[in-house]
Scaffold this active site. Structure first.
Site, short mmCIF file in Angstrom:
data_model
loop_
_atom_site.label_atom_id
_atom_site.label_comp_id
_atom_site.label_asym_id
_atom_site.label_seq_id
_atom_site.Cartn_x
_atom_site.Cartn_y
_atom_site.Cartn_z
CG ASP A 1 -1.93 1.19 1.53
OD1 ASP A 1 -2.46 1.56 0.23
OD2 ASP A 1 -1.95 1.85 2.54
CB SER A 2 0.22 4.86 -0.62
OG SER A 2 -0.83 5.00 0.55
CB CYS B 1 -3.31 0.47 -2.45
SG CYS B 1 -3.23 2.38 -2.78
CD GLU C 1 0.86 6.09 6.41
OE1 GLU C 1 -0.22 5.60 6.20
OE2 GLU C 1 1.96 5.27 6.43
CB CYS D 1 -9.22 5.00 1.11
SG CYS D 1 -7.56 5.15 1.62
CG HIS E 1 -4.53 4.73 4.99
ND1 HIS E 1 -4.02 4.47 3.49
CD2 HIS E 1 -3.54 5.13 5.49
CE1 HIS E 1 -2.88 4.69 3.58
NE2 HIS E 1 -2.34 5.05 4.54
N1 DGL Z 1 -4.58 3.19 1.02
C1 DGL Z 1 -4.75 3.56 -0.18
C2 DGL Z 1 -5.94 3.59 -1.22
O1 DGL Z 1 -6.66 2.45 -0.67
C3 DGL Z 1 -4.53 5.20 -0.70
C4 DGL Z 1 -3.76 6.27 0.44
C5 DGL Z 1 -3.05 7.55 -0.37
O2 DGL Z 1 -3.71 8.25 -1.04
O3 DGL Z 1 -1.84 7.09 -0.33
O4 DGL Z 1 -6.58 4.03 -1.93
#
Ligand code: DGL
Length: 274
Positions: free
Chosen positions: A20-21, A84, A162, A194, A196
């Protein structure tokens, strides 16, 4: 051992690679761990390059491929889970073209949301990159039917999560602002688009209220990985509990501390060499 079309051999005793990011993919890792406790897992948080959802497509594609190659070529991963939504939307085609192992991707859970809503109004929160991507447009067109789908880009939200401060005032303020349009329009189901966002689900639920159902794709991704590994003869036959290794491209101490706060135990995190 399973031979791919291009001749590469994948080993069932190898780990599953997840990236993931940042730490958002932890919400997916948890579900994989629950369903397949025997699998070894390698997790990459690309924190130095986050937020993917606010980066150009070319950057997300380049980072996704570099990380996936690190996992497959250097760590011997037998499958890749793109934990992600943004990287799935922007780069999964490239990963599937370039890699010789199964690539499991994630997408916002619009289909299950359309089956759960009673009010007929569904909210989708995700990064700007996910919501403006072609893949999301197609998904929405395919499943929306007679339901009303309100999509809310949430710039800055993944970055706030984060930080690993699930009780911060700033996080509460951001969520209150992003959830407001859904509540005003009578949405009774909200899709967490997302990875997160499920990490702060209790706070989202508290702000949205008890009449709103929150849906994410974590379990579905774990089930899909299970199916793919089975089909490819790549399930681990180990009787012991699987190991976990973590890499991060950003600040190791911060990443380990956020992972610790959100998961309950602080892992050892290594510097990502790509
Ligand atoms: N966790 C990521 C997602 O599911 C993206 C978060 C980011 O923008 O880096 O899209």
């Amino acid at each position: 051992m399973t031979q791919s079309d291009t001749g590469q051999i994948a080993d069932p005793s190898g780990p599953v690679g997840i990236f993931d990011s940042g730490i958002g993919g932890l919400s997916i890792l948890r579900e994989i761990r629950k369903l397949m406790p025997e699998e070894d897992l390698c997790y990459v948080a690309d924190s130095a390059w986050m937020p993917y959802g606010e980066k150009p497509r070319a950057v997300v594609r380049d980072r996704s491929l570099k990380i996936a190659r690190f996992l497959v070529e250097k760590q011997g991963c037998k499958a890749i889970v793109v934990a992600c939504n943004t990287a799935t939307g922007l780069a999964v085609d490239l990963l599937r073209e370039e890699l010789d192992v199964p690539v499991i991707a994630i997408e916002p859970a619009i289909k299950p949301a359309t089956e759960c809503t009673k009010s007929g109004v569904i909210g989708v929160m995700a990064t700007p990159g996910t919501l403006s991507g072609e893949k999301f447009g197609l998904l929405r067109g395919r499943f929306s039917g007679d339901k009303r789908i309100i999509s809310q880009p949430c710039p800055g939200l993944a970055r706030e999560i984060e930080k690993g401060k699930p009780h911060s005032i700033r996080l509460r303020k951001l969520l209150t602002r992003f959830l407001h349009p859904f509540l005003e329009e009578g949405a009774d189901v909200i899709v967490l688009g997302c990875t997160h966002y499920p990490l702060v689900k209790p706070l989202i639920q508290e702000i949205a209220g008890p009449g709103v159902q929150l849906i994410d794709s974590g379990e579905a991704v774990a089930r899909q990985l299970h199916r793919k590994l089975d089909e490819s003869g790549l399930r681990s036959s180990s009787a012991r509990e699987g190991s976990q290794r973590f890499w991060c491209s950003g600040k190791i101490i911060e990443c380990a501390s956020s992972l610790g706060i959100l998961s309950g135990n602080t892992p050892h995190v290594e510097k990502l060499p790509v």
